[in-house]
Design a protein around this motif. Sequence first.
Motif, short mmCIF file in Angstrom:
data_model
loop_
_atom_site.label_atom_id
_atom_site.label_comp_id
_atom_site.label_asym_id
_atom_site.label_seq_id
_atom_site.Cartn_x
_atom_site.Cartn_y
_atom_site.Cartn_z
N GLU A 1 -2.26 36.57 76.16
CA GLU A 1 -1.29 37.13 76.02
C GLU A 1 -0.58 38.15 75.26
N GLY A 2 -2.51 38.90 74.94
CA GLY A 2 -3.11 39.87 73.70
C GLY A 2 -2.85 39.34 72.70
N LYS A 3 -2.25 37.77 72.47
CA LYS A 3 -2.04 38.24 70.67
C LYS A 3 -2.18 36.99 69.85
N PHE A 4 -3.25 36.69 69.26
CA PHE A 4 -3.91 35.75 68.48
C PHE A 4 -2.89 34.69 68.37
N LEU A 5 -3.36 33.18 68.46
CA LEU A 5 -2.89 32.51 68.43
C LEU A 5 -3.09 31.65 68.00
N MET A 6 -3.14 30.31 67.01
CA MET A 6 -3.57 28.94 66.81
C MET A 6 -2.88 27.87 67.94
#
Length: 147
Positions: free
Chosen positions: A92-97
Amino acid sequence: YNPMEAHYYNVDISWKNDRKGEMSSPELLQSIEIATPPQFTKGIEGIWSPEHLFTAAVSSCLMTTFLAIAENSKLEFENFECKSKGKLEQVEGKFLMTEVILEPVVTIKNESDREKAEKVLQKSEANCLISNSVKSKITMISEIKLA
């Protein structure tokens, strides 16, 4: 030491140049060079990144938890190693681990300890405070080897 008491771990970050800095702690002897990983603009190869440190936090917590539980369970083992992979993706447009895959290998001395070793590993994963503190999916693929 009271495990129920809140405790703070101090980490100091200082920028050096480009996309690079240094991480240290007043509680620790060595400092670590850190940088933006090469997947990002102006990232630098060959230097610890926040993404590596995140993955390392989960993996090293599994080991320290395993060591404590193995000792309490009187598990005789010869070796513990763990390869780990942290998965970075855009959601959703965000970088996540989004996931950390742990691949611990426990080497036991006696075949009769195989079941106990497996139980200790499962318990270690369930009680790892770092794993329990993050929203990433934690996947453990364990192996028990005979020495």
